[in-house]
Design an enzyme around this catalytic site. Sequence first.
Site, PDB file in Angstrom:
ATOM      1  N   GLU A 124       0.846  -1.190   0.000  1.00 24.75           N
ATOM      2  CA  GLU A 124       0.000   0.000   0.000  1.00 24.75           C
ATOM      3  C   GLU A 124       0.882   1.240   0.000  1.00 24.75           C
ATOM      4  OE1 GLU A 124      -2.101  -0.815   3.693  1.00 24.75           O
ATOM      5  OE2 GLU A 124      -0.951   0.740   4.734  1.00 24.75           O
ATOM      6  N   LYS A 126       2.755   4.445   1.101  1.00 20.48           N
ATOM      7  CA  LYS A 126       3.282   4.762   2.425  1.00 20.48           C
ATOM      8  C   LYS A 126       2.994   6.223   2.732  1.00 20.48           C
ATOM      9  CE  LYS A 126       7.614   4.488   5.025  1.00 20.48           C
ATOM     10  NZ  LYS A 126       7.741   5.878   5.487  1.00 20.48           N
ATOM     11  N   ASP A 128       3.170   9.733   4.391  1.00 17.97           N
ATOM     12  CA  ASP A 128       4.169  10.543   5.079  1.00 17.97           C
ATOM     13  C   ASP A 128       3.448  11.346   6.152  1.00 17.97           C
ATOM     14  OD1 ASP A 128       6.293  12.006   5.891  1.00 17.97           O
ATOM     15  OD2 ASP A 128       6.584  13.085   4.003  1.00 17.97           O
ATOM     16  N   CYS A 429      45.057  23.517  13.571  1.00 15.18           N
ATOM     17  CA  CYS A 429      46.306  23.663  14.304  1.00 15.18           C
ATOM     18  C   CYS A 429      47.541  23.711  13.404  1.00 15.18           C
ATOM     19  CB  CYS A 429      46.466  22.532  15.324  1.00 15.18           C
ATOM     20  SG  CYS A 429      46.720  20.913  14.575  1.00 15.18           S
ATOM     21  N   CYS A 444      43.774  14.486  12.000  1.00 14.30           N
ATOM     22  CA  CYS A 444      44.776  15.336  12.618  1.00 14.30           C
ATOM     23  C   CYS A 444      45.255  14.576  13.852  1.00 14.30           C
ATOM     24  CB  CYS A 444      44.163  16.678  13.033  1.00 14.30           C
ATOM     25  SG  CYS A 444      45.186  17.590  14.206  1.00 14.30           S
ATOM     26  N   CYS A 449      45.580  19.599  19.496  1.00 13.88           N
ATOM     27  CA  CYS A 449      44.886  20.430  18.509  1.00 13.88           C
ATOM     28  C   CYS A 449      43.699  21.124  19.183  1.00 13.88           C
ATOM     29  CB  CYS A 449      44.393  19.565  17.360  1.00 13.88           C
ATOM     30  SG  CYS A 449      43.275  20.401  16.220  1.00 13.88           S
TER      31      CYS A 449
END
Length: 691
Positions: A124, A126, A128, A429, A444, A449
Amino acid sequence: MTDSSPTPDPSARAQRLRTQIRQHNYRYYILDDPAITDAEYDALMVALRELESEHPELVTPDSPTQRVGAPPDDGFAKVTHETPMLSLDNAFDADDVRAWGERIHRRLAPDHDLEAAPLAYVAEPKVDGLAVALVYQNGRLTRAATRGNGRVGEDVTSNVRALRSIPLVLPADPAALPPEITLPERLEVRGEIYFPLSDFEAMNARLEEEGKSTYVHPRNAAAGGLRQLDPAITAERPLRLFAYAVPEPAALGVTTQSGLLDALRALGLQTNPHSRRFTDLEALIAFAEGWLGRRDELDYLADGVVIKVDSLRWQNELGAVSHHPRWAVALKAPAEETTTTVERIEVRVGRTGRLVPHATLAPAQIRGVTISQATLHNEDYVVERDIREGDTVLIKRAGDVIPQVVRVLPDLRPEGTTPWTMPAICPACGEPAERAEEESDTYCVNASCPAQLQRHLEHFVARGAMDIDGLGIKLVTLFIGEGLIQGVADLFRLKPEDLEGREGFGEKRIANLMAAIDAARDRPLGRLLVGLGIRHVGGTVAGLLARRFHSIDLLAEADEEALAEVDGVGPEIASSVVAWFELPRNRSLVEELRELGVRLADPEPETRAPDDDGPQPLADKRIVLTGTLPTLTRSEARALIEQAGGKVVGSVSKKTDYLLAGENAGSKLAKAEELEVEVVDEAWLRGVVGG
DNA sequence: GATCCTCGAGTTCG
DNA sequence: CTCGAGGATC
């Protein structure tokens, strides 16, 4: 008027009016065949209301006049769903649906002759809208809750009661109820509440006329309507419901999804009129694709087509994974796409040091929502699609939520652009960034940092970790900026004097903040471990580690082998934990936290050795669950078994020690008997665990 | 080695 | 919600 012959007995008259009104509701909403005009209907309501105000003793809670009750006084109470409201697995094209069909066939085939009894499906459109769970006790609507996160939702009973399209009493029309359908004492019905598009447009037109702001999305308008604190406002919104599921359908006496829908309709609930049953998956796919192309013919927003296995018995055997059932799938309509331009690509630094490229977009509208940013995930994502600053790109909202750059439109690329490259240094950094050969992420690796530190602190105070109330991104930024804190330990060194005299920091706020920080000293070990930010250690894994080791000292001493013994922890997580504790800065952080009064261990029950969780009658036993147990839910049974040292596994094999069987046990029971696995019941489990 | 499932991390907008 | 990757299982 319909009630033209008032009886002398007001009680009988009220009864009659109520019955009439209910029947007209039923005809209007369920049969879609109103017998009277709206004006006549209103007149019936007026008559009933007058009668009830003259004879207040005649008012019953399920009278149609009582739909709008007192508004809830503060917010919405939380409701825990007894059976979690799962979401649906997604399919994006016909092949995904075929693959789903093959998967479930493969799962069922060993135990069943699917040639002889082919699978049937129900499909069926759907809707919303908003998923809700309605509880009818003895036929009376007693509770309505939103889906929420699936486990816990909000109590919207008084708002749902205000919706005319939802019957307060089942069956809505006893005469229309076939005898084979039995109404259980407690019936939970799940469905989708939605705003019909025609009504939505009419409401917006009216709002515009009145010079008020209009709604962009029918779902938002429906959600707004349901979450009104004043149910009288909800009553003005013509929200509707399509019912589609019952967590315990056996009680209704049905054996298939299509039979369930029939039963719900017979009880007086609306179901999707376009629901159809198929035995041929290809025919179903054609039907589903047909609806995807003709979505605009529906008077509601549809975002796909739901496909379910028709047989409830097979649904039961297929079961569910953690967040969706295996027996259903949603063929999703393609997300709405639009184009915009990439203004800039910058790189952000996560708390793990991960460098994540990020696009700033010229603002674009998708379904009324303005999109101005999108994550680009990692280096490969950008390079493979060759996304450059200045490019025109196709964007969509994945799952209708997360903005996503789908691809570049190369013909629209301006002159003079250059390919994007991942910077070799961290943008925060300036230290060199690293990408391991086989990984897609760049990191990193500078432990100090500043960007990482900031993210780390934000994470440490967040919910799921130390959960320090009132301390969020803003304050963390402020404290770092003012030099008040440089690491997580400094949070516990903050003194009221540090904050006094600052703008926005009155006596009260400072006291609250200090109390919140103090409370965080006593978080369970698992939360602290989450906060520390060890790679691969989130809420779940931290919980496992805390349960096994009880204290941070024992955890710090554990070697990789000992860690990997924990179920759910493999070599990667083990080595990540060991590596974290090997770093001197982390070891000293633990010492600082200890000195600052932060709890580093969970209390152990007195009689327990550090590595013992109490009596373990089921130690090393592998147990399979099947069928419905008399009183325990699956997850409760699982918890009991695990507490007793046992392990719950999914399928019966020679290695299985016990099959814990309840009602409607299917193929697993047959298999257990075949393999001579001992079959036990709930009472046995309770006996063994000393419950 | 393949397959299924779960987990962690980062994510946008209102 | 989505992605990538870790872990369990066969």
